[in-house]
Design a protein around this motif. Structure first.
Motif, short mmCIF file in Angstrom:
data_model
loop_
_atom_site.label_atom_id
_atom_site.label_comp_id
_atom_site.label_asym_id
_atom_site.label_seq_id
_atom_site.Cartn_x
_atom_site.Cartn_y
_atom_site.Cartn_z
N ASP A 210 -4.97 4.96 6.80
CA ASP A 210 -5.20 3.78 6.04
C ASP A 210 -3.86 2.91 6.59
O ASP A 210 -3.73 1.79 6.64
CB ASP A 210 -5.26 3.74 4.70
CG ASP A 210 -3.87 4.64 3.88
OD1 ASP A 210 -3.22 4.96 4.66
OD2 ASP A 210 -4.61 4.30 2.97
N HIS B 270 2.30 1.49 -3.72
CA HIS B 270 0.76 2.15 -3.67
C HIS B 270 -0.06 1.97 -4.46
O HIS B 270 -0.62 2.03 -5.31
CB HIS B 270 1.16 3.71 -4.99
CG HIS B 270 2.34 4.16 -4.23
ND1 HIS B 270 2.32 5.37 -3.30
CD2 HIS B 270 3.88 4.26 -4.49
CE1 HIS B 270 4.11 5.92 -2.67
NE2 HIS B 270 4.08 4.61 -4.03
N ASN C 183 -3.55 -0.40 -4.19
CA ASN C 183 -4.95 0.34 -3.17
C ASN C 183 -5.21 -0.84 -2.19
O ASN C 183 -4.66 -2.01 -1.99
CB ASN C 183 -6.30 -0.39 -4.49
CG ASN C 183 -7.35 0.05 -3.70
OD1 ASN C 183 -7.86 -0.68 -2.55
ND2 ASN C 183 -8.07 1.25 -3.75
N TYR C 184 -5.39 0.32 -1.06
CA TYR C 184 -5.53 -0.41 0.34
C TYR C 184 -6.46 -1.85 0.67
O TYR C 184 -6.19 -2.68 1.29
CB TYR C 184 -5.44 0.59 1.46
CG TYR C 184 -7.05 1.05 1.48
CD1 TYR C 184 -8.38 0.74 1.91
CD2 TYR C 184 -7.52 2.17 1.02
CE1 TYR C 184 -9.40 0.78 1.99
CE2 TYR C 184 -8.50 2.54 1.25
CZ TYR C 184 -9.24 2.50 1.87
OH TYR C 184 -11.25 3.06 1.21
N ASN C 185 -6.81 -1.44 -0.53
CA ASN C 185 -7.79 -3.19 -0.19
C ASN C 185 -7.40 -3.80 -0.74
O ASN C 185 -7.54 -5.57 -0.03
CB ASN C 185 -9.79 -2.80 -0.90
CG ASN C 185 -10.64 -2.13 0.29
OD1 ASN C 185 -10.64 -2.41 1.51
ND2 ASN C 185 -11.28 -1.18 -0.56
N GLU D 264 0.92 -1.26 0.00
CA GLU D 264 -0.02 0.01 -0.14
C GLU D 264 0.84 1.51 -0.05
O GLU D 264 0.42 2.14 -1.00
CB GLU D 264 -1.02 0.22 1.12
CG GLU D 264 -2.20 0.90 0.79
CD GLU D 264 -1.53 2.14 1.78
OE1 GLU D 264 -2.71 3.16 1.09
OE2 GLU D 264 -1.30 2.55 2.55
#
Length: 129
Positions: free
Chosen positions: A104, A40, A42-44, A36
């Motif tokens: 996040d 980079h 997506n956090y999901n 993440e």
């Protein structure tokens, strides 16, 4: 004190669960942060990939070390079912914490304690007769 611990199989099982859980959590969080923040993602997606890789570690460690059972298809299916439910709990909590404003990068720290307690009971039920 140590003698009481040695003679209490349920307590020993819980201690082994905590050891495996800490290892799986560190692995999961490390992968999440690397993907993440480092790459980079997506956090999901980063959280999901970390969950999958820590799941594999967790299955074998829980089977052989924590609950001392067989790594067979039946146990694998039950373990995976318990973790599928736990995955949705993780994702729900992660997104709730991010939605309410927790960054996040640290939101998983709030998710882990809640999900780990639930996971202990589900995995124990799945792997123990």
């Amino acid at each position: 004190m140590l003698e009481k611990i040695k003679n209490n199989p349920k307590l020993l099982e819980f201690i082994r669960f905590v050891i495996v859980g800490v290892g799986a959590t560190i692995l999961h969080y490390g992968i999440y942060l690397t993907l993440e923040h480092g790459l980079h993602f997506n956090y999901n997606l980063a959280y999901t990939l970390g969950y999958i890789l820590s799941f594999i570690f967790n299955f074998f460690a829980s089977t052989f070390f924590t609950f001392k059972t067989e790594a067979n298809a039946q146990n694998g299916f039950k373990f995976a079912s318990a973790h599928l439910i736990n995955y949705f709990v993780h994702m729900f909590l992660l997104n709730i914490f991010i939605f309410i404003g927790i960054p996040d990068g640290i939101a998983p720290i709030f998710v882990f304690p809640i999900a780990i307690i639930l996971n202990f009971f589900m995995v124990r039920f799945a792997l123990k007769k």
